[in-house]
Design an enzyme around this catalytic site. Structure first.
Site, PDB file in Angstrom:
ATOM      1  N   LEU A 176       0.824  -1.100  -0.099  1.00 48.09           N
ATOM      2  CA  LEU A 176       0.104  -0.121   0.115  1.00 48.09           C
ATOM      3  C   LEU A 176       0.987   1.356   0.159  1.00 48.09           C
ATOM      4  O   LEU A 176       0.864   2.378  -0.810  1.00 48.09           O
ATOM      5  CB  LEU A 176      -0.974  -0.109   1.337  1.00 48.09           C
ATOM      6  CG  LEU A 176      -1.894   1.117   1.095  1.00 48.09           C
ATOM      7  CD1 LEU A 176      -2.765   1.074   0.156  1.00 48.09           C
ATOM      8  CD2 LEU A 176      -2.494   1.126   2.536  1.00 48.09           C
ATOM      9  N   ALA A 177       1.863   1.414   0.943  1.00 45.10           N
ATOM     10  CA  ALA A 177       2.729   2.505   1.008  1.00 45.10           C
ATOM     11  C   ALA A 177       3.355   2.841  -0.419  1.00 45.10           C
ATOM     12  O   ALA A 177       3.446   3.948  -0.965  1.00 45.10           O
ATOM     13  CB  ALA A 177       3.814   2.594   2.101  1.00 45.10           C
ATOM     14  N   ASP A 178       3.808   1.837  -1.095  1.00 37.76           N
ATOM     15  CA  ASP A 178       4.394   1.911  -2.415  1.00 37.76           C
ATOM     16  C   ASP A 178       3.530   2.321  -3.437  1.00 37.76           C
ATOM     17  O   ASP A 178       3.804   3.187  -4.345  1.00 37.76           O
ATOM     18  CB  ASP A 178       4.926   0.487  -2.805  1.00 37.76           C
ATOM     19  CG  ASP A 178       6.286   0.061  -1.957  1.00 37.76           C
ATOM     20  OD1 ASP A 178       7.284   0.027  -2.571  1.00 37.76           O
ATOM     21  OD2 ASP A 178       6.008  -0.294  -0.693  1.00 37.76           O
ATOM     22  N   MET A 179       2.293   1.792  -3.490  1.00 37.03           N
ATOM     23  CA  MET A 179       1.300   2.068  -4.640  1.00 37.03           C
ATOM     24  C   MET A 179       1.095   3.744  -4.294  1.00 37.03           C
ATOM     25  O   MET A 179       0.849   4.234  -5.109  1.00 37.03           O
ATOM     26  CB  MET A 179      -0.086   1.431  -4.290  1.00 37.03           C
ATOM     27  CG  MET A 179       0.113  -0.188  -4.106  1.00 37.03           C
ATOM     28  SD  MET A 179       0.038  -0.547  -5.872  1.00 37.03           S
ATOM     29  CE  MET A 179      -0.091  -2.224  -5.722  1.00 37.03           C
ATOM     30  N   GLY A 182       3.826   5.453  -5.514  1.00 33.61           N
ATOM     31  CA  GLY A 182       3.982   5.659  -6.924  1.00 33.61           C
ATOM     32  C   GLY A 182       2.980   6.517  -7.551  1.00 33.61           C
ATOM     33  O   GLY A 182       3.354   7.219  -8.589  1.00 33.61           O
TER      34      GLY A 182
END
Length: 401
Positions: A176-179, A182
């Site tokens: 989630l944090a990466d999404m 991004g």
């Protein structure tokens, strides 16, 4: 997914609104790949620079297939470079000299050790937009810590708000944090390119941490703590901000989600469940009081839902103007008519599987929509072609082997 869906074919000559923008993506795993996916989906020429063994994302496999890579790698070209070799580093610099955007997610300081400091890159290409993705940012006490999303989801306060109060905090079951980072990064790149186009700046550096976007998703948490001095506790699927709001079990074992986040809808819900008496009860007459007594609110709603199937409950609630929806899993989504009609999921051609289901390009543009141009490449699939664009050949790289 349904077999009746048409298969989307990749067409390399299609043009999107970012046609002419060249992106060099040196990142690994999810955040940078999500960022460059968004740009590639709208026509940017995304050159994925991978080590000879490929991006680590390729190793995330299901039934032997790298489905994460097939999704995040679409609309990109791949060049394999061993950046420990001087000639490979020279090739990267030549690519960056002609690029518009550079994405990297090394630990802060690593790029400088490679001789690729932002200062030197902006001297090489003053128009370059450099996105530096890290867990905690390029400076501060935690800058040198490994930046995996799991750590950030824990340290941002997100996990402490997720789950039930009598059990452990819950991490999201996906990146989630990466999404979020991004998507935030893609927005940041477009703002930087707009500033460049307008002449307000040439190139610049974007310091994008995984921490700050997911922390921002908590909303006014900092303000609430400052004003009240209280730490909000986990509330399961309920809310300590609005009531009614929860998931409720129906008689067929399925769940619905309900939110009565305005006074009008909350009062309407009490009428629907045959409890108009609750509207005049001081414990439920205002949102603040409903939150304070949310266990009683949930008990009343739960007693109503559990006597009806999910479809019956949805029909009654929606018919009376309440805000409810089913709790879906991916199997439900695959047969839902709304997902089908809007083509939220599309089948795209795939060399291994014939076709593969992926999320469609979003957002939807009326005049300049996104385009499917390239399937996810094999490691280094376009190495020779990309090198030729900068006046090099694979043999040039081998000289330093």
């Amino acid at each position: 997914m349904a077999d009746s869906k048409k298969t989307v074919r990749f067409q390399a000559d299609r043009i999107g609104p970012l046609h002419g923008i060249r992106v060099v993506d040196l990142s690994r795993v999810v955040a940078g790949n999500m960022l460059s996916l968004q740009l590639g989906d709208f026509g940017a020429d995304v050159i994925k620079v991978e080590p000879p063994q490929g991006d680590s994302l390729r190793e995330w496999r299901d039934n032997g297939y790298s489905l994460h890579w097939k999704t995040y790698g679409r609309n990109k070209r791949s060049i394999a470079l061993n950046l420990r070799q001087p000639k490979a580093l020279e090739a990267l610099k030549k690519l960056l000299a002609k690029a518009d955007v550079f994405i990297e997610n090394y630990r802060p300081g690593t790029l400088e050790k490679m001789g690729l400091s932002p200062e030197s890159l902006l001297e090489l290409n003053p128009r370059l937009v450099i996105v530096r993705i890290s867990g905690f940012g390029q400076d501060g006490p935690y800058a040198e810590l490994p930046g995996f999303g799991t750590l950030v989801e824990a340290m941002s306060g997100f996990a402490s708000r997720t789950g039930f109060p009598d059990r452990e905090p819950v991490l999201p079951p996906l990146a989630l944090a990466d999404m979020i980072s991004g998507l935030t990064g893609a927005n940041a790149v477009m703002m930087a390119l707009f500033a460049r186009e307008r002449g307000d700046a040439a190139g610049q550096v974007i310091d994008l941490s995984l921490l700050e976007p997911i922390f921002a998703s908590l909303g006014p948490e900092a303000s609430i703590y400052q004003v009240t001095g209280k730490v909000k506790q986990r509330s399961g699927s309920g809310s300590n901000t609005v009531s009614p709001r929860n998931v409720y079990l129906c008689s067929d074992g399925k769940y619905v989600a309900l939110s009565g986040s305005t006074q009008v809808i909350a009062m309407r819900i009490f009428d629907i469940i045959g409890r108009p008496d609750m509207k005049d009860d001081p414990r439920f007459s205002t949102n603040m009081e409903r939150v304070r007594h949310r266990e009683l609110v949930d008990a009343a709603l739960g007693a109503w839902f559990v006597t009806r199937t999910r479809d019956e409950a949805l029909a009654v609630m929606r018919g009376a103007g309440a805000t409810v929806g089913p709790v879906y899993d991916i199997a439900d989504i695959s047969t839902d008519p709304h997902f089908a009609e809007r083509e939220i999921i599309v089948d795209v051609e795939d060399a291994d599987l014939g076709s593969i289901s992926q999320h469609n390009i979003f957002p939807r543009f009326s005049a300049t929509p996104g385009v499917f141009r390239h399937p996810a490449p094999d490691v280094g699939e376009q190495t020779e072609a990309i090198l030729s664009e900068i006046g090099m050949t694979p043999a040039n790289l081998e000289d330093e082997a």
